[in-house]
Design a protein around this motif. Structure first.
Motif, short mmCIF file in Angstrom:
data_model
loop_
_atom_site.label_atom_id
_atom_site.label_comp_id
_atom_site.label_asym_id
_atom_site.label_seq_id
_atom_site.Cartn_x
_atom_site.Cartn_y
_atom_site.Cartn_z
N SER A 201 42.17 31.65 48.75
CA SER A 201 42.76 32.98 48.55
C SER A 201 42.35 33.94 49.68
O SER A 201 41.42 33.66 50.44
N THR B 125 40.30 34.88 44.31
CA THR B 125 39.97 34.00 43.19
C THR B 125 38.54 34.24 42.74
O THR B 125 38.05 33.57 41.84
N GLY C 268 51.85 36.55 47.43
CA GLY C 268 51.40 35.23 47.84
C GLY C 268 51.60 34.17 46.78
O GLY C 268 51.60 32.98 47.08
N LEU D 156 49.53 24.94 53.35
CA LEU D 156 49.56 24.18 52.10
C LEU D 156 48.26 23.43 51.89
O LEU D 156 47.78 23.28 50.77
N ARG E 78 41.03 21.77 43.93
CA ARG E 78 42.43 21.87 43.55
C ARG E 78 43.21 20.73 44.18
O ARG E 78 43.11 20.51 45.38
N ILE F 253 49.21 31.57 47.79
CA ILE F 253 47.84 32.06 48.01
C ILE F 253 47.59 33.29 47.13
O ILE F 253 48.37 34.25 47.15
N ALA F 254 46.49 33.27 46.41
CA ALA F 254 46.08 34.43 45.61
C ALA F 254 45.43 35.48 46.51
O ALA F 254 44.96 35.15 47.60
N GLU G 114 38.63 35.33 49.64
CA GLU G 114 37.65 34.28 49.93
C GLU G 114 37.78 33.79 51.37
O GLU G 114 36.79 33.43 51.99
N ASP H 40 46.84 19.47 45.11
CA ASP H 40 48.24 19.86 45.21
C ASP H 40 49.07 18.61 44.94
O ASP H 40 49.18 17.73 45.79
N ALA I 239 55.36 29.23 48.92
CA ALA I 239 54.38 28.36 49.57
C ALA I 239 53.80 29.10 50.76
O ALA I 239 54.51 29.86 51.39
N PRO I 240 52.51 28.95 51.07
CA PRO I 240 51.57 27.99 50.46
C PRO I 240 50.88 28.49 49.18
O PRO I 240 49.86 27.92 48.82
N GLN J 2 51.82 17.17 47.17
CA GLN J 2 51.36 16.54 48.41
C GLN J 2 50.94 15.08 48.21
O GLN J 2 50.67 14.39 49.20
#
Lengths: 633, 633
Positions: free
Chosen positions: B143, A323, A312, B138, A598, A319-320, B146, A600, A316-317, A603
């Motif tokens: 994550s 977190t 991930g 996006l 966060r 993603i972890a 979560e 981006d 994009a997008p 964007q």
């Protein structure tokens, strides 16, 4: 042509010079593979794909491999004739000696271990209890585990329902009987997690997993004192200097992901042994006293360490996998300790704003102090935090500034190793350079690159667009365009000119623009004026060594009229240490991770315009030599 | 003399009859070892030491091994000539067929699976949650972990700080992406412990590890319904039928302890697969739905299963490593399941009053019902509980009654396998025997032994001291003293007389005296009169099959004027099932373990006098044929 010496099983013997490390590998291995096998860390910025040309070595003896196409492109004819090869391309087919120049050997890079330390109330998760119990008799046949927990409860005045792993119940039984029921136990919440000889103090290890280095600190969990610190280069470097190469390698499959994880896990185990060994009285501290670990790193690093899926993070997008803070048994992540110790990995904010950034915010109290502050950790990936506690606002963003600040993509760039130019001053006497360890210069590390560009701009050798001016002394025509001569061959450590090229300057412009535009965008978004900012905190190795004046001069850092500029050192490591010795700090870290918004940047509609503007050098530059208020710790 | 057939590697081929199982073992292996290798469970009461003579087999073919001294002592000359040997002594040196008689093969023993069930409010520790989340974009780059826990929290209306192992975070990421964010997760407290396809229900497995058998039950954790049950003989039997042999083996070293643990752990894994396979629609239930396990057993069994040090159980003052409930990851105890499932082992009371007894008390509500009750689980080790809830009193004790009630130390005794005499009636028409599965009789199991002795006492064939009366029909002089002929050779399944000897009667007297004296001592200690007792609960396999009249007649059970006698079946298994589906029941089990007072009978001054008195048969015997009020479930 070459006499190949192999034994029956097809293995060959390689000796690395000047270190003298020997290794036996199978014939056909590359120098890079042989180096890995020998535990050496060779520069392989491109991940061993023959692209960066950084892993130069000289093969000595009779069995010099024929040069490959990549080597012919990267090396001069003369170099090839003297046995120079690329470690990632040169396949060894017979016994050989390999000379590794300083610039290729990663082992010597300078490590950044210390950071500014807020005072923290020590309140560790793991606590020590000294047990002195009666031995069982026919009249008192309480079981071993209950015998110990009854003493615990009577001492603590509670009625906790203690639990433990079967391994610990086993160890407790053995130790209690051997010690005649006098021993020390360690608890964490309502779990017994360890035991050792009576009277030994609990120790903890904080770890900062960086892309290029892993730093570890040994702390006393009762006093909070740091007892030892040490660091090693991140052994994953042989899989690629940059994050992406490593993430791509991990994505190949479970085996590869495990390989990268093991590599860091083994490194941490090694660091723990080293930390214990460096104590003045090593007999006083055993690995059974290491009862808590706290780890930080960027999101990719913690994912690779925990062997979490990192796919991930590659597209994009972005993603972890998680977190949140992760608590995991040390044994599950390959760290063998005698007790059932947990590893606490601090929470992250997003795919590119990791636990190390949370730790930086924690260490500097950006989330809780009374004033408006900017925190910047400049690196290949730069993270920025803008905190306005009065508005309950904590904005974070990341921007890919590229490797220029770490000496990457710069003709004569190198990592912060001995012989790297780290400071450049232009005085009445002309140019003066300062190298790491005061060795003869062999290249430029990040802070040297910034100083060089600032000097060029301040002396008028480049214009505001970054163009080298042909009529200025030192500017000359090189093989690939204009360049500026910094050090003549006769003064350098390798007998070659050290230059900064037009291309290098463009790389720096792009990198500094990314940082500057990101800061500007966060300020605009939060409606913050430059004069409102009270503090700018520079974290990380590069932030510690860069020259603040030079950085402002080239527009890497904003020129804030009312701010103090703080070079905070390894703030991530400091945050990890705080969270190691304080449960409250762990809670604050989770608070930061939830509070942070966060942004981006891509964007944001003005970002590209800001970026374009920020490639220029600022006209309103401070006078050369004027000192801004700054602090270094 | 014999032609030995071996292949180059020294291995030989053995086929077991009548089952047809084949195995290849190294030459020189005993039949017992070959049997273990083939997965067969042969009776080896003495732990394979050539002492009990129970493991008779017949070696067929040309490679019959020469008889050893132990075999010459245990077998008649005729038997030896026809190839009969002891499985533990006979070393095979060539290919052979081995016939295993019904009485030696442990696989066929009858299993006791059902118990009386109190109604329990279903409130499982593990809960199912169906997740339907938005895929990341996006703009929404939360994550994976979560993303899922946010849905959980919004559904549950809380703000839980969920955690999970790195393995589960990995699996969640994969499954969420594969299922387009529609999946089922399982939680336990504030931990996510599993995930599976959307909409699947959570299942649990309750396990009762007995000395001779392991019973397992599959339950729906949401309805509490039992979906399947099955049992296997405890594979540890090949290490010795009795506990002590196994504990002694485990004490030899870590390897041996692991061997015994693996053996039970593998058995449980096998049972879980069997349980899932027996479902009507096996496709509807996968191993990823098995998300909780609850285990009971006596203290030795749970210690061996958890690989806890059991040395303390072998010598005075008899101390367990732990008597607390233990929660351990299934993977840590060798049970491989796709999710991060816990195994909950119920708490025990002491070294000889285990989790199985706690489960029995729980299942029958002895600790909480309004009346005075006695709970007895008769076996080699007999556990007794006396509950007087009005006085807040729960006394427990254990006594080593010996193996007589399981057919051990009885000339023609055997386990409860087909052909075992389980009932004996003396009517006007003479003696009538009832065997298991109505097969021709081959020996006596425990309940048959009790009936036989009761019949002898009630018909006057023995006096109150247990002496056989020579002038009574059926009593005759055998090879080792007086004996009573129960079944003539012509009516038996193996063509030999079945008798009960004077020695057998003495064994029963000792065994029943141990139980009776223990009960009497608890009653005296607690100042409880016989007429105060409202209920006597008989738990366990033997307690289910024994005849209550016969047991009272010989003085094994007290003759309580106001008590109902309840044969509760496998109460330990029932307790395990209750604790599986109910957190409240787990708390009650811990309450029982804390409330219970262990009485060390040997320390009680009147115990030896009671024991001596109780060897006699009670003169005030009930009339033959009178029915006491009794219930069987």
């Amino acid at each position: 042509m070459h006499r190949h010496e192999m034994n029956a099983s097809g293995s060959i013997k390689i000796v690395f010079q000047p270190i003298g490390t020997r290794v036996e590998v199978s014939a056909g291995s590359t120098v890079l593979e042989a180096g890995r096998e020998a535990g050496l860390i060779l520069a392989a910025n491109c991940g061993g794909n023959g692209l960066c040309g950084r892993c130069r070595v000289t093969v000595l003896g009779e069995n010099i491999p024929a040069p490959t196409g990549a080597e012919c492109r990267a090396l001069s004819k003369e170099e090839i004739e003297t046995g120079q090869r690329l470690a990632c391309r040169a396949h060894l087919n017979g016994n050989a000696a390999v000379h590794i120049p300083r610039t290729t050997l990663g082992n010597q890079q300078r490590l950044q271990l210390d950071g500014r330390t807020r005072s923290v109330r020590v309140d560790a998760c793991v606590r020590r209890h000294d047990i002195d119990a009666f031995a069982p008799t026919l009249e008192d046949s309480v079981s071993d585990f209950e015998r110990i927990t009854q003493v615990l409860n009577s001492e603590l005045g509670g009625n906790t329902n203690w639990h433990a792993t079967t391994r610990l119940i086993r160890d407790l039984s053995r130790l209690a009987r051997e010690s005649n029921w006098k021993l020390t136990v360690f608890t964490r919440g309502d779990e017994l997690i360890g035991c050792c000889e009576a009277g030994k103090r609990p120790l903890g290890v904080a770890v900062d997993i960086g892309c290029t280095k892993i730093a570890a600190y040994l702390l006393d969990l009762e006093t909070g004192d740091q007892l030892a610190a040490c660091g090693i280069p991140n052994p994953q470097i042989t899989y690629g200097e940059d994050l992406i190469s490593r993430l791509v390698y991990a994505r190949k499959g479970r085996k590869q992901a495990q390989e990268l994880a093991r590599c860091v896990q083994t490194g941490i185990s090694k660091l723990i042994r080293e930390l214990l060994d460096t104590l003045a009285d090593p007999a006083s501290a055993g690995s059974d006293q290491v009862v808590d670990l706290c780890v930080v790193g960027n999101t990719a690093m913690t994912h690779l360490f925990l062997e979490l899926p990192a796919d991930g993070l590659l597209a994009a997008p972005f993603i972890a996998a998680t977190t949140s803070a992760v608590d995991v048994r040390a044994g599950e992540v390959g760290i063998d300790l005698p007790n059932d110790v947990y590893v606490h990995v601090l929470p992250a904010i997003g795919a590119f704003v990791g636990a190390d950034h949370v730790a930086m915010i924690l260490a500097n109290g950006l989330h809780s102090c009374g004033h408006v502050s900017l925190g910047i950790d400049i690196g290949t990936n730069t993270e920025i935090a803008l905190s306005k506690p009065g508005h309950g606002l904590l904005l974070t963003a990341s921007c890919p500034a590229g490797p220029a600040f770490e000496g990457g993509h710069i003709r004569h760039g190198m990592r912060a190793a001995p012989g790297a130019i780290e400071k450049i001053k232009f005085t009445a006497d002309g140019l003066s350079v300062k190298t790491i360890d005061d060795q003869a210069p062999v290249g430029l590390c990040g802070s040297g690159v910034i100083d060089a560009v600032a000097m060029l701009w301040q002396t008028g050798a480049v214009d505001y667009r970054g163009h080298l001016q042909p009529d200025v002394a030192g500017v000359r025509q090189g093989v690939s365009g204009k360049e500026y001569l910094l050090v003549e061959a006769k003064d350098s450590g390798h007998g070659k000119d050290i230059v900064i090229t037009q291309q290098d300057i463009s790389e720096v412009q792009l990198a500094k623009a990314a940082v500057a535009a990101s800061v500007r965008t966060l300020l605009t978004l939060s409606n913050t004026k430059d004069d409102e900012i009270d503090e700018l905190v520079l974290a990380g190795a590069f932030g510690t060594y860069l020259d603040v004046e030079s950085s402002i001069a080239i527009g890497l850092l904003p020129n804030l009229p009312n701010a103090s500029y703080l070079q905070a050192g390894n703030a991530a490591g400091t945050g990890a240490k705080m969270a190691l010795v304080s449960s409250g700090m762990r809670e604050q870290a989770s608070h930061i991770s939830r509070l942070a918004v966060r942004i981006d940047l891509i964007q944001q509609k003005n970002f590209n315009r800001e970026l374009a503007l920020a490639t220029r050098f600022p006209k309103n530059q401070p006078e050369c030599g004027s000192e801004k208020e700054k602090q270094t710790c």
